[in-house]
Design an enzyme around this catalytic site. Structure first.
Site, PDB file in Angstrom:
ATOM      1  N   THR A   1       0.810  -1.215   0.000  1.00 35.47           N
ATOM      2  CA  THR A   1       0.000   0.000   0.000  1.00 35.47           C
ATOM      3  C   THR A   1       0.847   1.270   0.000  1.00 35.47           C
ATOM      4  OG1 THR A   1      -0.131   0.105   2.417  1.00 35.47           O
ATOM      5  CG2 THR A   1      -1.818  -1.200   1.288  1.00 35.47           C
ATOM      6  N   ASP A   2       0.187   2.378  -0.274  1.00 36.61           N
ATOM      7  CA  ASP A   2       0.834   3.680  -0.156  1.00 36.61           C
ATOM      8  C   ASP A   2       0.605   4.214   1.256  1.00 36.61           C
ATOM      9  OD1 ASP A   2      -1.782   4.686  -0.077  1.00 36.61           O
ATOM     10  OD2 ASP A   2      -1.710   5.479  -2.115  1.00 36.61           O
ATOM     11  N   PHE A   3       0.951   5.449   1.495  1.00 35.76           N
ATOM     12  CA  PHE A   3       0.869   6.024   2.839  1.00 35.76           C
ATOM     13  C   PHE A   3      -0.554   6.083   3.384  1.00 35.76           C
ATOM     14  CE2 PHE A   3       0.194   9.455  -0.083  1.00 35.76           C
ATOM     15  CZ  PHE A   3      -0.780  10.244   0.517  1.00 35.76           C
TER      16      PHE A   3
END
Length: 142
Positions: A18-20
């Site tokens: 995932t991203d942030f």
């Protein structure tokens, strides 16, 4: 498993995917689909490592590469989702195979892709062997 002409590979989304914000990063879907293609080919009887490493002296080692990919990102997946990577064999032409792939959560399609892979040896396209053509036909039939 291959059933009704489709291969399904379950994948859980981890933090590293995932991203942030906890949404699956777009490149992670490419990895998920690579796993789906590899597993689908394995179940159709293609041992990619053996093709590359153990080719006899009469044949050169060969492997598959992605030739082209058209991909549509429809909805996001999130951390801890359990997804299904669905791979369906398509056309087999000369040195390439077209596959339809989707990443789903339940019955919902999140990502949809058309992928063309090519068989290469020493950087040159090679004709798809008859045995693999036959396996792809069996895979489509289910």
């Amino acid at each position: 498993m291959i059933h009704d002409g489709h291969h399904v590979l379950p994948v859980r989304v981890y933090c590293e995917d995932t991203d942030f914000s906890g949404v699956v990063y777009h490149a992670s879907y490419l990895r998920f689909m690579e796993r789906g293609r590899t597993d689908c080919l394995r179940l159709l009887g293609v041992d990619q490592r053996a093709l590359f490493e153990d080719a006899g002296s009469e044949t050169l080692p060969f492997h598959f590469v992605v030739r082209s990919m058209a991909i549509e990102f429809i909805r996001p997946a999130r951390m801890d989702d359990v997804l299904d990577v669905v791979t369906a064999p398509g056309d087999v032409k000369g040195a390439s195979i077209t596959l339809h792939q989707s990443v789903r959560r339940g019955g919902e399609i999140l990502v949809d892709a058309k992928v063309r892979i090519a068989l290469v040896s020493e950087g040159r396209a090679q004709r798809i062997p008859k045995s693999l053509r036959a396996a792809m036909q069996m895979g489509r039939a289910g």
